[in-house]
Design a protein around this motif. Structure first.
Motif, PDB file in Angstrom:
ATOM      1  N   GLN A 113       0.991  -1.226  -0.349  1.00 14.85           N
ATOM      2  CA  GLN A 113       0.057  -0.033   0.062  1.00 14.85           C
ATOM      3  C   GLN A 113       0.508   1.546  -0.124  1.00 14.85           C
ATOM      4  O   GLN A 113       1.997   0.827   0.744  1.00 14.85           O
ATOM      5  CB  GLN A 113      -0.399   0.274   1.572  1.00 14.85           C
ATOM      6  N   PRO A 114       0.425   2.931  -0.593  1.00 18.14           N
ATOM      7  CA  PRO A 114       1.524   3.485  -0.559  1.00 18.14           C
ATOM      8  C   PRO A 114       1.546   3.942   0.770  1.00 18.14           C
ATOM      9  O   PRO A 114       1.920   4.730   1.058  1.00 18.14           O
ATOM     10  CB  PRO A 114       0.420   4.648  -1.539  1.00 18.14           C
ATOM     11  N   TYR A 115       0.532   3.011   1.732  1.00 16.02           N
ATOM     12  CA  TYR A 115       1.067   4.385   2.906  1.00 16.02           C
ATOM     13  C   TYR A 115       2.226   2.920   3.894  1.00 16.02           C
ATOM     14  O   TYR A 115       1.698   3.428   5.033  1.00 16.02           O
ATOM     15  CB  TYR A 115      -0.181   4.403   4.069  1.00 16.02           C
ATOM     16  N   GLY A 116       2.285   2.456   3.659  1.00 15.56           N
ATOM     17  CA  GLY A 116       3.610   1.470   3.737  1.00 15.56           C
ATOM     18  C   GLY A 116       3.451   0.452   4.353  1.00 15.56           C
ATOM     19  O   GLY A 116       4.037  -0.493   5.157  1.00 15.56           O
ATOM     20  N   VAL A 117       2.537  -0.663   3.988  1.00 21.39           N
ATOM     21  CA  VAL A 117       1.749  -1.471   4.956  1.00 21.39           C
ATOM     22  C   VAL A 117       1.547  -2.855   3.514  1.00 21.39           C
ATOM     23  O   VAL A 117       0.834  -2.495   2.540  1.00 21.39           O
ATOM     24  CB  VAL A 117       0.805  -1.624   5.046  1.00 21.39           C
ATOM     25  N   ARG A 118       1.985  -3.367   3.624  1.00 18.27           N
ATOM     26  CA  ARG A 118       1.513  -4.458   2.584  1.00 18.27           C
ATOM     27  C   ARG A 118      -0.230  -5.670   3.521  1.00 18.27           C
ATOM     28  O   ARG A 118       0.588  -6.185   4.323  1.00 18.27           O
ATOM     29  CB  ARG A 118       2.987  -5.673   2.733  1.00 18.27           C
ATOM     30  N   ASP A 119      -0.413  -5.577   2.770  1.00 17.77           N
ATOM     31  CA  ASP A 119      -1.845  -6.559   3.158  1.00 17.77           C
ATOM     32  C   ASP A 119      -2.819  -6.676   1.783  1.00 17.77           C
ATOM     33  O   ASP A 119      -2.142  -6.762   1.138  1.00 17.77           O
ATOM     34  CB  ASP A 119      -2.383  -5.382   4.271  1.00 17.77           C
ATOM     35  N   CYS A 120      -3.819  -7.745   2.619  1.00 18.06           N
ATOM     36  CA  CYS A 120      -4.960  -8.613   1.639  1.00 18.06           C
ATOM     37  C   CYS A 120      -6.138  -7.240   2.081  1.00 18.06           C
ATOM     38  O   CYS A 120      -6.002  -7.510   3.607  1.00 18.06           O
ATOM     39  CB  CYS A 120      -4.403  -9.429   1.468  1.00 18.06           C
TER      40      CYS A 120
END
Length: 137
Positions: A113-120
């Motif tokens: 994510q552009p806010y620094g988190v990798r997620d699903c």
């Protein structure tokens, strides 16, 4: 002050489907199951974390909720905009593969994510959004 999160509440409209999702798909422990029919309060939580729980509850059971509010809650749940929770795991790809192999509604595959988190993101049977963040150590 020293706080921990003890429990949070997520709505359900089908307690059996919600129970199966949190127990069987996410692997949570069932800690309590009270009530009957659709009027059940089911407490689940991650194994090894007995102090943190999610209470799956019937949102329309509150006597202070009007008929108009009940309709709005049902509409928001159906759209997936009523409630959300963010979980975390050190193995996002493995968790996603297990969820994808099950009977789970996938909203978003793992992504930076552009806010620094990798997620699903997935939805539970009631439409609640569940985002899963990757914890980087």
């Amino acid at each position: 002050m020293d706080f921990t999160i003890h429990s949070t509440f997520l709505p359900h409209d089908d307690p059996d489907a919600s129970l199966a999702f949190y127990r069987d798909e996410l692997g949570f422990e069932v800690r309590n199951d009270v009530g009957q029919g659709k009027m059940r309060w089911i407490t689940v939580g991650p194994p090894g974390q007995p102090g943190t729980s999610i209470v799956l509850h019937p949102p329309v059971a509150d006597p202070g909720v009007t008929d108009d509010e009940r309709r709005m809650i049902a509409e928001m749940m159906a759209k997936g905009t009523y409630a959300m929770i963010i979980l975390a795991t050190p193995d996002l790809d493995g968790a996603f593969e297990r969820l994808q192999a099950g009977d789970v509604e996938i909203v978003q595959e793992p992504a930076e994510q552009p806010y620094g988190v990798r997620d699903c993101a997935v939805r539970d049977p009631a439409g609640n959004m569940i985002r899963i963040n990757e914890v980087r150590g």
